[in-house]
Design an enzyme around this catalytic site. Structure first.
Site, mmCIF file in Angstrom:
data_model
loop_
_atom_site.group_PDB
_atom_site.id
_atom_site.type_symbol
_atom_site.label_atom_id
_atom_site.label_comp_id
_atom_site.label_asym_id
_atom_site.label_seq_id
_atom_site.Cartn_x
_atom_site.Cartn_y
_atom_site.Cartn_z
ATOM 1 N N GLY A 1 0.820 -1.200 0.000
ATOM 2 C CA GLY A 1 0.000 0.000 0.000
ATOM 3 C C GLY A 1 0.851 1.246 0.000
ATOM 4 C CD GLN A 2 1.872 3.234 -4.165
ATOM 5 O OE1 GLN A 2 3.097 3.290 -4.052
ATOM 6 N NE2 GLN A 2 1.270 2.986 -5.296
ATOM 7 C CE LYS B 1 0.433 3.684 8.339
ATOM 8 N NZ LYS B 1 -0.697 4.425 8.944
ATOM 9 C CG ASP C 1 -9.001 9.540 6.110
ATOM 10 O OD1 ASP C 1 -9.781 9.937 5.220
ATOM 11 O OD2 ASP C 1 -7.904 9.018 5.865
#
Length: 805
Positions: free
Chosen positions: A11-12, A33, A125
């Site tokens: 993921g990014q 991360k 979020d």
């Protein structure tokens, strides 16, 4: 990092990269991360480390657990448990869930969110990408607290981060927010789980914002009455009427599916988010762990304006695992304890006001409101939404479960992918799709390596080394670091949200890393020569174009570098080659994906604005007055700066007229970047003087053409043009009396279009002087094209009663 064996990038996002790794000691699969320290102030890093400490104390079966955190000289590493897949990808592959599976997942999310709110932590979020799933469909929340970008002095682009698909109306309406904003997002996720798409979908950010603020939710007829009641409580536009925690925990839709630890009940009573009667207490909580957590929260240095201890989230890291990852065991539901609901005497069932929620679709509009655009100067037809209106009325109380055939589910899955906006708009970042393009990365590395060996003058170290050390989506990180609102605002008692429209994304100097302008010029010149030699591969690859676009977001880039970038990216449209026609569509698609138009506009505003404050000043608490950056007028600009701005906007103008996707991005960027100020700065210049620079005339001509294109192709966005043309600062007569044919002709065209789509606005500015200027052009001008344009404009306006006034 020696304790872990990294296996793949999964993921990014705006804050860094997420890697799948294995802990060597016990072979435990984890997610790591990596957060870059580049461009971050000491104060930001200090708060980031404290937030890591806070997250390490959070323990809940439906919250991703932080195992440890550590750092190197350049990066901060956060190790968490690993999950199989996120909800967004699950829905993309499988389509909408049935109501029972969705009820189960929603119960997990309610449990996790209640735990966060009990500890005074806002997520803000919430979206399917931040809901991770294991093989048993146990959901876990991720990316909160730590994910908040700490950069100061930024407002606009942060507010519409990724997309506002899941943002509460009060955030979009610039109203104070609290934990109810998370409740709205939870409702959006639950709705999407069962309907296959969010409550509101649109291809334009502006249209989407208007839908969320003004349109009513369309309810699928397949929802049961319990489910619809639950969603209605969460998706209430007025946060004051939105369902409370007391009502939510007792709602029959999730009753019996919520996990609340015994030690959590006491903390919930003390939290103002979960208990409306709770008061802020200075003493520690009775539970030792909760007390330690509150102490850590209180230690966060957020400035003197802090009045609440809370943490908010603004990250968009998509920790999407590949399909071949190992299954994880998080069997919690089977051993779930009895739910203890604090202050349950205020039961949901006892609140008749909530039970009387309206079940009928009733759009709230008046006779002066345009349903699509909210523009009182326009008359547009009512546009249908995703679900049939009559069907939603008929299906209000239907309790049937949805039965979806596999083929229909697959079709819905594909449609979902098409309809959803890019989740990484993030300050005009690069969008590489929903998976990592490893082949493109490999090619980028090979090309960069070959370039290094073959050329004595190596490419810019800032571009190549940084590009090879991070995924392409991280290239615009300098801008992303600056696109977040101040910590003081997040922690104020009113929780004033970031300003949406208009605003200025103040990218202070600390967020623009040093750039070797000479090396960049050499690199760009070599790239231009490659294009002239027919080598077009570099412009067909997302990550390589993202490297070229990077200086547009750096305030330290000199005008020559910006102009060279614009010239390089313009070359494919002027080279005459039959083979190029085949490649041109691929190049245009890449330009759309890397958000080239907004980047060009952002670069121009950075170029023409006064220099930002020093780093120390930028790090200080901001006031409202310090958020707007003033723009220089034409006399204050050098010839080189004017030529550069002209090159940037000529490319914008060409792209916008070339493809509607560019036009949509342009409209969004005008609103998000408050580009109306820049337009006014140029169009208010007195072009009646003979000494007007040719570049300034071309630039003003581009702006007039862009506004005309908006009115012709996307008249629902006419309000953007009205804010400029009908601004008291702008004297439209002076444009008609300019000494330059181009400006006079395009002003006539714009006025004619305004009479079609913004008639009330034209009526407000219409006067005898304006009519006389048009008559002079139509009768006495020697330029035939201009004379005909003025005559046509006069003819159309003469049919209205205000013409003779």
């Amino acid at each position: 990092m020696n304790r872990y064996a990294v296996s793949s990038l999964v993921g990014q996002g705006s804050f860094g990269c997420v890697y799948k790794a294995t802990r060597k000691d016990d072979s435990k699969v984890v997610a790591i991360k990596v957060i870059s320290k580049r461009g971050r102030a000491t104060k930001e890093l200090k708060n980031l480390r404290r937030e890591c400490d806070i997250q390490a104390r959070l323990k809940h079966p439906h919250v991703i657990e932080m195992i440890e955190s550590f750092e190197s000289k350049t990066d901060l590493f956060v190790v968490t448990e690993f999950a199989l897949m996120d909800l967004h990808r699950y829905l993309s592959y499988n389509g909408a869930m049935g109501e029972e599976p969705a009820r189960r997942v929603t119960g997990h999310l309610v449990s996790a969110l209640y735990y966060l709110h009990s500890n005074r932590i806002l997520h803000r979020d919430l979206k399917p990408q931040n809901v991770l799933l294991d093989k048993n469909m146990h959901a876990k929340l991720c990316d909160f607290g730590l994910a908040r970008n700490m950069t100061l002095g930024t407002h606009v682009l942060t507010s519409i981060k990724g997309t506002p698909l899941y943002m509460a109306p009060e955030l979009l309406a610039e109203q104070p927010y609290d934990h109810h904003a998370d409740m709205w997002s939870l409702g959006c996720i639950a709705y999407e789980s069962m309907a296959g798409q969010p409550p509101f979908c649109a291809s334009s950010i502006l249209h989407l914002v208007k839908m969320i603020k003004h349109e009513d939710v369309k309810w699928p007829s397949t929802l049961t009455s319990e489910c619809r009641s639950f969603l209605q409580g969460l998706l209430e536009k007025d946060p004051g009427l939105r369902i409370s925690w007391t009502q939510l925990l007792c709602h029959p839709f999730v009753e019996g599916r919520i996990f609340i630890a015994e030690t959590q009940a006491e903390a919930a009573k003390e939290s103002p988010f979960t208990n409306p009667e709770a008061k802020v207490k200075s003493s520690k909580q009775s539970d030792p762990e909760v007390g330690d957590l509150d102490e850590a929260l209180a230690a966060l240095d957020f400035g003197e304006s802090r009045q609440e201890n809370l943490t908010t989230s603004r990250d968009s890291i998509n920790a999407i695992a590949p399909s071949d990852v190992e299954h994880l065991e998080t069997d919690v539901e089977d051993n779930m304890q009895r739910v203890v609901v604090p202050f349950a005497d205020l039961s949901y069932r006892d609140l008749s006001g909530v039970r009387a929620m309206p079940m009928v679709h009733q759009p709230v509009i008046n006779s002066h409101t345009c349903f699509v655009s909210g523009n009182s100067n326009m008359i547009l037809n009512h546009m249908n939404d995703n679900f049939d209106f009559q069907a939603s009325l008929r299906g209000g109380g239907v309790a049937a479960k949805p039965i979806v055939a596999p083929t229909v589910r697959q079709s819905r899955s594909k449609d979902l992918e098409k309809r959803k906006l890019s989740q990484n708009l993030d300050n005009f970042s690069v969008r590489l799709g929903h998976s990592v393009d490893h082949e493109a990365q490999r090619k980028a590395t090979e090309i960069a390596t070959q370039e290094k060996h073959n050329q004595e003058n190596k490419p810019p170290a800032e571009a190549i080394s940084y590009a090879n050390s991070q995924p392409p989506q991280q290239q615009p990180q300098q801008l992303k670091h600056s696109m977040h609102s101040t910590n003081e605002e997040k922690l104020s008692s009113d929780n004033t949200p970031p300003c949406l429209l208009p605003g200025w994304d103040s990218c202070d100097e600390s967020q623009s890393p040093p750039i070797e302008n000479d090396e960049w010029l050499a690199f760009l010149n070599r790239s231009v020569q490659e294009l002239l030699d027919g080598e077009l591969d570099s412009l067909k690859q997302h990550n390589l174009v993202s490297i070229i676009v990077a200086p547009l977001r750096n305030s330290k880039a000199i005008p020559r570098v910006l102009k060279s970038v614009a010239q390089l990216l313009s070359l494919p449209f002027v080279l005459v080659d039959p083979v190029l026609i085949v490649d041109l569509e691929l190049i245009r698609n890449v330009y759309v994906d890397v958000k080239l138009v907004p980047n060009l506009m952002y670069a121009c505003k950075l170029l023409l604005s006064h220099k930002q404050l020093s780093d120390s000043a930028a790090s200080a608490p901001l006031t409202t007055g310090s958020l707007s950056r003033t723009l220089r007028s034409i006399p204050e600009l050098t010839v080189e700066e004017l030529e550069t701005a002209c090159s940037l906007y000529e490319l914008v103008c060409h792209l916008v007229h070339l493809q509607q996707q560019f036009l949509t991005q342009f409209c969004d960027a005008v609103a998000i970047l408050a580009a109306s100020d820049l337009f006014l700065n140029f169009l208010t210049h007195d072009f009646r003087q003979s000494d007007s620079d040719a570049a300034s005339v071309r630039l003003a001509g581009c702006m007039l053409a862009l506004m005309g294109c908006v009115l012709r192709e996307l008249p629902e966005n006419a309000e953007l043009v009205e804010r400029i043309v009908f601004n008291p600062r702008l004297n439209f007569v002076s444009l008609l009396q300019s000494r330059h044919h181009l400006l006079r002709q395009r002003s006539c065209q714009l006025l004619r279009l305004l009479a079609r789509f913004s008639l009330r606005g034209v009526q407000r500015i219409w006067n005898g002087e304006l009519r006389f200027a048009l008559q002079q052009l139509s009768e006495h001008h020697s330029y035939p094209a201009l004379r005909g344009e003025a005559a046509q404009t006069l003819d159309e306006i003469s049919h209205f009663t205000f013409f003779v006034t």
